[in-house]
Design an enzyme around this catalytic site. Structure first.
Site, PDB file in Angstrom:
ATOM      1  N   SER A 110       0.828  -1.198   0.000  1.00 47.89           N
ATOM      2  CA  SER A 110       0.000   0.000   0.000  1.00 47.89           C
ATOM      3  C   SER A 110       0.872   1.261   0.000  1.00 47.89           C
ATOM      4  CB  SER A 110      -0.903  -0.025   1.230  1.00 47.89           C
ATOM      5  OG  SER A 110      -1.682   1.127   1.254  1.00 47.89           O
ATOM      6  N   GLY A 111       0.635   2.145  -0.953  1.00 49.88           N
ATOM      7  CA  GLY A 111       1.400   3.392  -1.046  1.00 49.88           C
ATOM      8  C   GLY A 111       2.619   3.293  -1.944  1.00 49.88           C
ATOM      9  N   THR A 115      -1.497   2.499  -8.245  1.00 49.69           N
ATOM     10  CA  THR A 115      -2.589   3.209  -8.908  1.00 49.69           C
ATOM     11  C   THR A 115      -2.039   4.307  -9.814  1.00 49.69           C
ATOM     12  OG1 THR A 115      -4.074   2.677  -7.116  1.00 49.69           O
ATOM     13  CG2 THR A 115      -4.703   4.530  -8.497  1.00 49.69           C
ATOM     14  N   ASN A 160      -1.509   5.454   3.126  1.00 53.84           N
ATOM     15  CA  ASN A 160      -1.632   6.110   1.821  1.00 53.84           C
ATOM     16  C   ASN A 160      -2.827   7.066   1.831  1.00 53.84           C
ATOM     17  OD1 ASN A 160      -1.874   6.777  -0.858  1.00 53.84           O
ATOM     18  ND2 ASN A 160      -1.969   4.669  -1.614  1.00 53.84           N
ATOM     19  N   SER A 163      -5.636   5.569  -0.811  1.00 54.46           N
ATOM     20  CA  SER A 163      -5.495   4.118  -0.864  1.00 54.46           C
ATOM     21  C   SER A 163      -6.689   3.459  -1.563  1.00 54.46           C
ATOM     22  CB  SER A 163      -5.362   3.588   0.563  1.00 54.46           C
ATOM     23  OG  SER A 163      -5.093   2.225   0.533  1.00 54.46           O
ATOM     24  N   SER A 164      -6.398   2.583  -2.499  1.00 56.44           N
ATOM     25  CA  SER A 164      -7.477   1.848  -3.175  1.00 56.44           C
ATOM     26  C   SER A 164      -8.052   0.844  -2.191  1.00 56.44           C
ATOM     27  CB  SER A 164      -6.936   1.062  -4.370  1.00 56.44           C
ATOM     28  OG  SER A 164      -6.113   1.862  -5.174  1.00 56.44           O
ATOM     29  N   GLY A 386      -2.648  -3.352  -2.168  1.00 61.45           N
ATOM     30  CA  GLY A 386      -1.396  -4.027  -1.858  1.00 61.45           C
ATOM     31  C   GLY A 386      -1.466  -4.810  -0.551  1.00 61.45           C
ATOM     32  N   GLU A 388      -1.099  -5.852   3.074  1.00 60.20           N
ATOM     33  CA  GLU A 388      -1.079  -4.945   4.229  1.00 60.20           C
ATOM     34  C   GLU A 388      -0.973  -5.670   5.549  1.00 60.20           C
ATOM     35  OE1 GLU A 388      -4.353  -2.008   3.202  1.00 60.20           O
ATOM     36  OE2 GLU A 388      -5.602  -3.494   4.196  1.00 60.20           O
TER      37      GLU A 388
HETATM   38  P1  ATP Z   1      -2.764   1.225  -2.330  1.00 60.50           P
HETATM   39  O1  ATP Z   1      -2.440  -0.223  -2.302  1.00 60.50           O
HETATM   40  O2  ATP Z   1      -2.955   1.794  -0.950  1.00 60.50           O
HETATM   41  O3  ATP Z   1      -3.876   1.587  -3.237  1.00 60.50           O
HETATM   42  P2  ATP Z   1      -0.895   2.288  -4.306  1.00 60.50           P
HETATM   43  O4  ATP Z   1       0.247   1.381  -4.537  1.00 60.50           O
HETATM   44  O5  ATP Z   1      -1.980   2.287  -5.310  1.00 60.50           O
HETATM   45  O6  ATP Z   1      -1.440   2.023  -2.832  1.00 60.50           O
HETATM   46  P3  ATP Z   1      -0.618   5.053  -5.060  1.00 60.50           P
HETATM   47  O7  ATP Z   1      -1.945   5.563  -4.629  1.00 60.50           O
HETATM   48  O8  ATP Z   1      -0.407   4.792  -6.501  1.00 60.50           O
HETATM   49  O9  ATP Z   1      -0.271   3.771  -4.181  1.00 60.50           O
HETATM   50  O10 ATP Z   1       0.537   6.048  -4.598  1.00 60.50           O
HETATM   51  C1  ATP Z   1       0.518   6.704  -3.344  1.00 60.50           C
HETATM   52  C2  ATP Z   1       0.969   8.142  -3.496  1.00 60.50           C
HETATM   53  O11 ATP Z   1       2.355   8.183  -3.826  1.00 60.50           O
HETATM   54  C3  ATP Z   1       0.285   8.910  -4.616  1.00 60.50           C
HETATM   55  O12 ATP Z   1      -0.895   9.505  -4.173  1.00 60.50           O
HETATM   56  C4  ATP Z   1       1.337   9.943  -4.999  1.00 60.50           C
HETATM   57  O13 ATP Z   1       1.312  11.015  -4.094  1.00 60.50           O
HETATM   58  C5  ATP Z   1       2.644   9.206  -4.752  1.00 60.50           C
HETATM   59  N1  ATP Z   1       3.168   8.597  -5.996  1.00 60.50           N
HETATM   60  C6  ATP Z   1       3.022   7.318  -6.404  1.00 60.50           C
HETATM   61  N2  ATP Z   1       3.649   7.105  -7.578  1.00 60.50           N
HETATM   62  C7  ATP Z   1       4.203   8.262  -7.933  1.00 60.50           C
HETATM   63  C8  ATP Z   1       5.004   8.709  -9.051  1.00 60.50           C
HETATM   64  N3  ATP Z   1       5.335   7.878 -10.029  1.00 60.50           N
HETATM   65  N4  ATP Z   1       5.429   9.992  -9.082  1.00 60.50           N
HETATM   66  C9  ATP Z   1       5.107  10.846  -8.090  1.00 60.50           C
HETATM   67  N5  ATP Z   1       4.369  10.483  -7.012  1.00 60.50           N
HETATM   68  C10 ATP Z   1       3.917   9.226  -6.913  1.00 60.50           C
HETATM   69 MG    MG Z   2      -3.961   2.037  -5.195  1.00 59.90          MG
END
Ligand code: ATP
Ligand code: MG
Length: 694
Positions: A110-111, A115, A160, A163-164, A386, A388
């Site tokens: 997560s994070g 996404t 996050n 978070s999805s 992800g 957790e």
């Molecule tokens: P979850 O499992 O909780 O959904 P996730 O893996 O989908 O987590 P994201 O929501 O994609 O995580 O990323 C978390 C945060 O990190 C985003 O909101 C953004 O602020 C930052 N982030 C992620 N990827 C990038 C990137 N490539 N460039 C800049 N910032 C990023």
């Molecule tokens: Mg996500």
């Protein structure tokens, strides 16, 4: 010589762009050091062969601009620096060239950035695929479905801010010219318990806060709402209604406009939002306990819910405080006590939200549907929640982590399979190598009759009074001594930790997680009293009534349990993915504080371990570190041999052979396959690269 030194030190300074080029490829330290060097130079992407490893930079590095897109458009995968655009482009070209469906599997905790990666790849596909008339409409919809889904399915958690809380597999459909013509979303298990309960520092789904912050005063008045979220019970359980990184007001506008573009009528939007509003009010329905009978303290919230959902207030009120019991063929109205009434209220809120979410996805699918039937191939993007681990882990984490376990299994099977297949199709000898297969953990969870889900289901079906603890006892007896299961009876002999009497521990591929069984039966059964369903069937709000069809009331079959439903849908997904050609993005979170530029080696080491990256690298390096199609190799190095410079007009394979001879490669250093050259050790290639730069 100076040049060679210079070239080497550049490699030393910023690391290698493909881990297969690491000299010391078995060393985790070397792996992490390479990630660190690159991260410090804002190089967040690194390959392991075809796999992209990505480290979340937590800042905008201008990596996704139109100029960047142009760099990757139609360029061979290895010819430009590592990037998820290269993966997207490669998938797109393989889909067209090889006429095969593709999928991109994005994983990480997560994070870690899953996404974000999936959104950027979708944008790349929208911008860089073939244009033809009418496709802009579908491109807009594909892209705008994201803010809508995120508003309703994402939330701020400790890990996050966005978070999805649901799993998503979105495919983009292309016609024979390679223009996008449609899309489809499969959604998986929404964490609906968040509607009624949030842990400290967390929020409910974004849409609730967006509505309050972004709706104009008229709309708020229509929904009987005040602007401040803090006063509503369901929105303030985590004592965190505002998030500095989120602009709820602006997001509401985006979502509202997106809904319009994706074909939602004004009426549908209002109905949808009035359901959201009704849930906020439902959370404020509180009960008195008059003896054993629950009464409603303040009639106002129920009245508002009834008006918003357009269902008769008396029916709703009765359904929240009573339950119809059928005894000896006779119907009896039995009052609920205070706890039961609160339970019924929460069950209703969760069910309404969950079904509304499913309705929303279906509605988006209708809008993305390709009506012309000329779909040829698809590229699917998988973005799930992800792995957790929290202080307390419950049924939700059990499901989420099981899902990650399945995905890991797919990854293992497919990478090994494709490695083997490549060696075979290139006519090169392959020696199988040992690896950890997490199938044993998947089986522990899902095996029929013996797996945890089966035992849970059995307990849920039992007459009498099964409880979470009787389930745990059965589980401990049935599973016995399993290398990946720790029972509270024995405690954890490895870590010497004891477990509480309502806990069991699973040794996931990604680490140990201790689950508390409290609530497992309830969440798995997921029952909604019939009286409440009947009340919802009365609703004149079209969205609500389509979510609660009357036919469901006549259905005598016992509904499938949550865990089994999830397991079935995951296995269906695996079957889809197995048929497609996969690409992988493995996301890593650099620190626990959402901080840009901070590289926490302990945290990263853990992720490298559980993502199986070392193993992945080992497989990739087991035979040959480097491989390239003959044309690409010849093109790059033809100047190193007088027979191939400036042009070689024979077969590329013969040209490469001449090149190898002139570079004095030893026989054991390389192999010539049917379409590619394979080089065993990175240093052979480095020598070639260095000669090239001289
Ligand atoms: P979850 O499992 O909780 O959904 P996730 O893996 O989908 O987590 P994201 O929501 O994609 O995580 O990323 C978390 C945060 O990190 C985003 O909101 C953004 O602020 C930052 N982030 C992620 N990827 C990038 C990137 N490539 N460039 C800049 N910032 C990023
Ligand atoms: Mg996500």
């Amino acid at each position: 010589m100076d040049h060679v030194e210079g070239a080497l030190s550049a490699r030393d300074r910023v690391g290698v762009l493909d881990f297969v080029l690491l000299e010391n490829y078995r060393s985790e330290d070397a792996f992490i050091e390479n990630l660190r060097k690159r991260f410090q130079h804002n190089l967040i992407y690194t390959y392991i062969g075809p796999v992209v490893v990505s480290v979340n930079p937590y800042r905008d590095l201008k990596l996704y601009t139109p100029e960047q897109m142009q760099i990757y458009r139609g360029v061979n995968f290895y010819e430009a620096p590592p990037h998820i655009f290269a993966t997207a482009d490669n998938a797109y070209r393989s889909m067209r060239g090889e006429a095969r469906d593709q999928c991109v599997l994005i994983s990480g905790e997560s994070g870690a950035g899953k996404t974000e990666a999936s959104k950027k790849m979708l944008q790349y596909l929208a911008v860089c695929s073939t244009h033809s008339h009418d496709v802009d409409r579908i491109k807009d919809r594909l892209i705008l479905s994201n803010p809508v889904l995120e508003a309703f399915g994402n939330a701020k958690t400790i890990r996050n801010d966005n978070s999805s809380r649901f799993g998503k597999y979105m495919d983009v459909q292309f016609d024979y010219k390679g223009a996008p013509v449609g899309g489809h979303i499969l959604n998986y298990l929404l964490e609906k318990s968040r509607v009624v309960q949030q842990a400290e520092g967390e929020r409910s789904f974004h849409i609730f806060y967006q509505l309050l912050a972004g709706a104009d005063q008229d709309l708020l008045d229509t929904f009987f709402l005040e602007r401040r979220p803090d006063s509503y019970a369901y929105l303030s359980k985590g004592n965190c209604t505002r998030v500095s990184s989120i602009d709820d007001k602006a997001d509401f506008k985006t979502v509202y406009n997106a809904l319009k573009v994706i074909d939602f009528t004004q009426e549908e939007i209002e109905e949808l939002l009035s359901i959201v509003a009704s849930i906020i009010h439902l959370g404020d329905v509180v009960f008195t306990s008059d003896g054993d009978r629950a009464g409603i303290i303040d009639a106002m919230p129920v009245n508002r819910v009834a008006r918003l959902l357009q269902c008769p207030e008396e029916i709703l009120e009765k359904a929240l405080t009573h339950r119809t019991i059928v005894a000896k063929g006779e119907k009896l109205l039995s009052p609920l006590n205070e706890d039961q009434a609160a339970y019924a209220r929460d069950a209703l809120s969760k069910a309404v939200y969950d079904r509304m979410f499913t309705w929303l996805v279906q509605k988006i699918n209708t809008s993305l549907a390709n009506k012309e039937q000329y779909r040829k191939h698809v590229i699917g993007l998988l973005d799930i929640y992800g792995f957790e681990v929290f202080q307390k882990n419950s049924f939700e984490q059990f499901c989420i982590n099981f899902c990650n376990e399945k995905l890991q299994q797919l990854f293992i099977e497919l990478t090994l399979k494709s490695e083997q297949e490549e060696y075979l199709s290139e006519g090169i000898e392959w020696e199988p190598i040992a690896y950890f297969n997490n199938k044993i953990i998947c089986d522990l969870v899902e095996e029929r009759h013996r797996g945890i889900i089966s035992i849970l289901d059995e307990e849920c079906l039992l007459p009498g009074d099964p409880t979470d603890l009787t389930f745990l006892a059965k589980l401990e007896n049935a599973v016995g001594e399993h290398p990946h299961f720790v029972s509270h009876r024995t405690g954890d002999v490895q870590t010497r930790k004891t477990l509480d009497r309502d806990e069991f521990r699973l040794r996931h591929y990604a680490g140990d997680v201790t689950y508390s069984v409290t609530g497992f039966l309830d969440k798995n059964n997921d029952l909604l009293y019939r009286d409440l369903k009947e009340a919802m069937c009365e609703s004149k709000n079209q969205v609500t009534s389509s979510c609660f069809p009357k036919s469901e009331l006549d259905d005598k079959k016992r509904p499938v349990t949550t865990a089994t439903q999830f397991k079935t849908s995951l296995n269906q997904l695996m079957a889809i993915l197995m048929k497609e050609e996969p690409s992988y993005v493995r996301c890593i979170k650099p620190n626990d504080n959402k901080m840009p530029g901070v590289f926490d080696p302990i945290l990263i080491r853990h992720q490298v371990k559980y993502l199986g990256l070392m193993e992945n690298l080992r497989v990739r390096r087991a035979g040959f570190a480097y491989r390239r199609p003959y044309e690409a190799f010849l093109n790059r190095y033809k100047c190193l041999c007088k027979d191939t410079w400036p042009n070689y007009y024979g077969k590329p394979k013969d040209g490469v052979e001449l090149l190898c001879q002139s570079m004095e490669y030893r026989h054991d250093e390389y192999r010539l396959g049917n379409t590619k050259i394979f080089i065993r050790l990175p240093k052979t290639l480095f020598a070639t690269e260095d000669a090239f730069q001289l």
